[in-house]
Write a protein that holds these residues in place. Structure first.
Motif: not given
Length: 242
Positions: A54, A57, A72, A82
C-alpha cells in the motif's frame, strides 16, 4: 538552527495504527536469541506483506523492538479504510501464528521523518496510550478516530467488524468515552472461528498471570464474534444508545 530540511514535512492530521507484542521483553530475557529471532522475523514479514503493498497509496510503516506502527499520509476516509484493513490483517495473522499482540488506531496530528525514524505527535501518543492500557489481546479504535469517522459520516456503530466495549477492566484508559474494538468476526472455517481456536491454544501455554488477558479476549469473541453483519449493526446501535 537551520530547519530547512523540516519545511517540506507536514505536521498534519493522519490515521495512525500502533501495535506491540505482549511478553516480548520477557521472551528475549528468558530464551536463546536463536528461538526469538524466527518469531520476530515472522512479524516483520507480516507487516511488510500487509503494508508494503500500500506504499503507493501513501501508507508508511516502521518498527522498533516490539513496537510496530502504520500511518497514512493524510486524513481522508479512503486512507482510514486502507490503514484499518492493513491493521486488521496484520493483527489477525499474528494471532493465527500465536504471537500475542495488542494495539490501537488513532487520529490526530503526526510529524514523521521516516528516513531518520522520527515520529512525533498526538496521533502517536493517543494510539500508544490506548494500546498500552488494554488488558487483553485486541486492538481498538480510539475516541479520537471514532469522532473523526463520525464527522466523515462513517460511524463506528455501523461498522461490521467492531463492537463497543461494555465490560469494565478490559481497558483502563481514563475517561468515559465509548471505545470500539475488533470483534474477531471475519468468518469461520468449518464452523470454527480460527482466531478463537488460536487464542485458546495460546492461553494453555501462557504464564498464569497472563490468563486474564486471554479470558477477556475469549469472552468478547464468544459474545460478539459470531454475529452476522446485520445483527452486528443492530447490536452496536443498541449498545451506543444504552
Amino acid at each position: 538552527m537551520d530547519d530547512t530540511p523540516y519545511k517540506k514535512l507536514r505536521y498534519t492530521k493522519r490515521w495512525f495504527a500502533y501495535f506491540d507484542l505482549l511478553g516480548f521483553a520477557q521472551l528475549v530475557r528468558t530464551r536463546e536469541i536463536q528461538s526469538v529471532l524466527p518469531i520476530y522475523e515472522r512479524v516483520l514479514e507480516t507487516i511488510e506483506e500487509k503494508a508494503n503493498a500500500k506504499k503507493s497509496q501513501g501508507i508508511g510503516y516502521s518498527w522498533f523492538s516490539d513496537t510496530f506502527i502504520i500511518f497514512s499520509k493524510g486524513s481522508s476516509l479512503e486512507e482510514f479504510g486502507v490503514i484499518e484493513q492493513i491493521a486488521r490483517l496484520f493483527f489477525q495473522k499474528l494471532i493465527l501464528h500465536k504471537i500475542p499482540v495488542r494495539g490501537a488506531i488513532s487520529y490526530g496530528n503526526l510529524y514523521s521523518q521516516q528516513e531518520k525514524n522520527i515520529f512525533l505527535g498526538e496521533a502517536l501518543m493517543d494510539a500508544y496510550e490506548y494500546g498500552e492500557k488494554q488488558n487483553w489481546l485486541n486492538f481498538v479504535i480510539t475516541p479520537s478516530a471514532a469522532m473523526a469517522l463520525e464527522k466523515l459520516e462513517f460511524p463506528m456503530n455501523e461498522r461490521a467488524h467492531y463492537r463497543l466495549i461494555t465490560k469494565s477492566g478490559v481497558i483502563t484508559h481514563p475517561g468515559d468515552k465509548k471505545i470500539f474494538a475488533y470483534a474477531f468476526n471475519n468468518g469461520t472455517v468449518n464452523g470454527i472461528n480460527p482466531l478463537l481456536k488460536a487464542l485458546r491454544s495460546m492461553k494453555e501455554v501462557s504464564p498464569k498471570e497472563q490468563g486474564i488477558k486471554y479470558e477477556n479476549t475469549i469472552e468478547f469473541i464468544e459474545l460478539y464474534g459470531w454475529i452476522s453483519h446485520n445483527n452486528s449493526m443492530q447490536s452496536n446501535a443498541k449498545a451506543s444508545a444504552d
